[in-house]
Design an enzyme around this catalytic site. Structure first.
Site, PDB file in Angstrom:
ATOM      1  N   SER A   1       1.374  -4.398   1.570  1.00  0.00           N
ATOM      2  CA  SER A   1       0.735  -3.462   3.001  1.00  0.00           C
ATOM      3  C   SER A   1       1.072  -3.830   4.693  1.00  0.00           C
ATOM      4  CB  SER A   1      -0.775  -2.719   3.138  1.00  0.00           C
ATOM      5  OG  SER A   1      -0.457  -2.102   3.745  1.00  0.00           O
TER       6      SER A   1
ATOM      7  N   GLU B   1       7.231   5.788  -1.075  1.00  0.00           N
ATOM      8  CA  GLU B   1       6.036   5.800  -0.652  1.00  0.00           C
ATOM      9  C   GLU B   1       7.118   5.725   1.041  1.00  0.00           C
ATOM     10  OE1 GLU B   1       4.421   2.028   0.135  1.00  0.00           O
ATOM     11  OE2 GLU B   1       4.756   1.177  -2.211  1.00  0.00           O
TER      12      GLU B   1
ATOM     13  N   HIS C   1       1.552   3.726  -2.488  1.00  0.00           N
ATOM     14  CA  HIS C   1       1.861   2.706  -1.464  1.00  0.00           C
ATOM     15  C   HIS C   1       0.441   1.557  -1.825  1.00  0.00           C
ATOM     16  CE1 HIS C   1       1.287   0.162   1.995  1.00  0.00           C
ATOM     17  NE2 HIS C   1       0.355   0.446   2.029  1.00  0.00           N
TER      18      HIS C   1
END
Length: 302
Positions: A148, A243, A273
């Site tokens: 991320s 995502e 995610h």
């Protein structure tokens, strides 16, 4: 079709968002405490020792699998929108990665926003990398990995190292990277009903906190999609097919290809995610980590 076990991540993300929705004025320290449970879905990897350390003045955690190579290091940047997450939330995830690869991992507890806005996190990652070199670890025995926001750092750190005249590591492995501070990817629309965690408005608010109200959304040290990527080491990108950030990964792969950098992109169908959080629980996560290990081991001469 996604495995039954993979639903645990969806349940976890929905539960987190429900608690936040129920208390919209929750203080930052309490929100961070909620995010400390991100790693609860990850199975304990076992046969690993953990030790906290100061890495060039930055808090970090050594993750040392039994029998692992001591002179090869996975330098890890945790996710959490630059505001949440920690070396504790990601201890088990990167423990699985290090154990599968057969090396030590160093998870950097970089300064988080709003207390430490950009370029604080990327500077902390660079400090930790320099510290590893000072410990006698060769650059070609280090690989970066991050998820991320940490996936963004797995690329922007390379650009900072180059600015500082430091040698490049052997490889980088961004997982579900957040790169585009403007949120311009088409997957925000195409996957908005599938991604249970990352919403467009939320991401733009995090970018504002990270960069400041008038910060440069195209600063390469925050958004490497606008940087000069020539000369970077090989990259292996993993992302879930459901995502909203899918196009960030696609855009990075295309930018690296244009810069003549070796790059591999794997899109895992129906995955959320940072689905690698399900390591030891869901087959998709274990498969992804096995692929990471198979790809990076020869690059680390393991």
């Amino acid at each position: 079709m996604a495995s039954k076990q993979s639903q645990r991540l969806i349940t976890s993300y929905k539960g987190l968002l429900a608690e936040l929705d129920a208390s919209p004025d929750m203080p930052l320290n309490e929100v961070r405490a909620l995010f400390e449970h991100m790693g609860d879905v990850t199975a304990e990897p076992g046969s690993i020792d953990y030790a906290e350390v100061e890495a060039g003045g930055v808090p970090a955690m050594w993750v040392v699998p039994k029998g692992s190579a001591q002179d090869r290091v996975l330098l890890c940047a945790h996710g959490g929108g630059y505001c949440f997450g920690s070396m504790y939330t990601h201890r088990k995830l990167y423990g699985h990665c290090a154990k599968m690869i057969g090396c030590r991992a160093l998870i950097v507890h970089y300064g988080r926003t709003p207390e430490h806005p950009h370029p604080g996190p990327v500077n902390d990652m660079a400090k930790a990398y320099r510290w590893l070199l000072d410990q006698g670890i060769r650059p070609n025995h280090i690989a970066l990995i991050g998820d991320s926001a940490g996936g963004g750092l797995a690329v922007t750190t390379l650009l900072r190292l180059r600015e500082q005249g430091l040698p490049m590591p052997a490889a980088t492995m961004p997982l579900s990277p957040w790169l585009d501070m403007e949120g311009g990817g088409g997957s925000f629309e195409s996957n908005q009903q599938k991604d249970v965690l990352v919403a467009h408005e939320m991401l733009l608010e995090m970018a504002k906190t990270f960069l400041g109200e008038n910060g440069n959304r195209r600063d390469p040290l925050a958004n490497p999609l606008h940087g000069d990527l020539r000369g970077l080491p090989p990259a292996y990108i993993q992302v879930g097919g459901d995502e909203t950030l899918l196009d960030d990964s696609r855009g990075l792969a295309e930018a690296l290809q244009r810069a003549d950098v070796e790059v591999k992109l794997d899109v895992f169908p129906d995955m959320q995610h940072v689905f690698q959080f399900l390591a030891g629980v869901a087959p998709e996560a274990d498969e992804a980590i096995a692929k990471l290990a198979a790809w990076v081991r020869p690059r680390l001469a393991l």
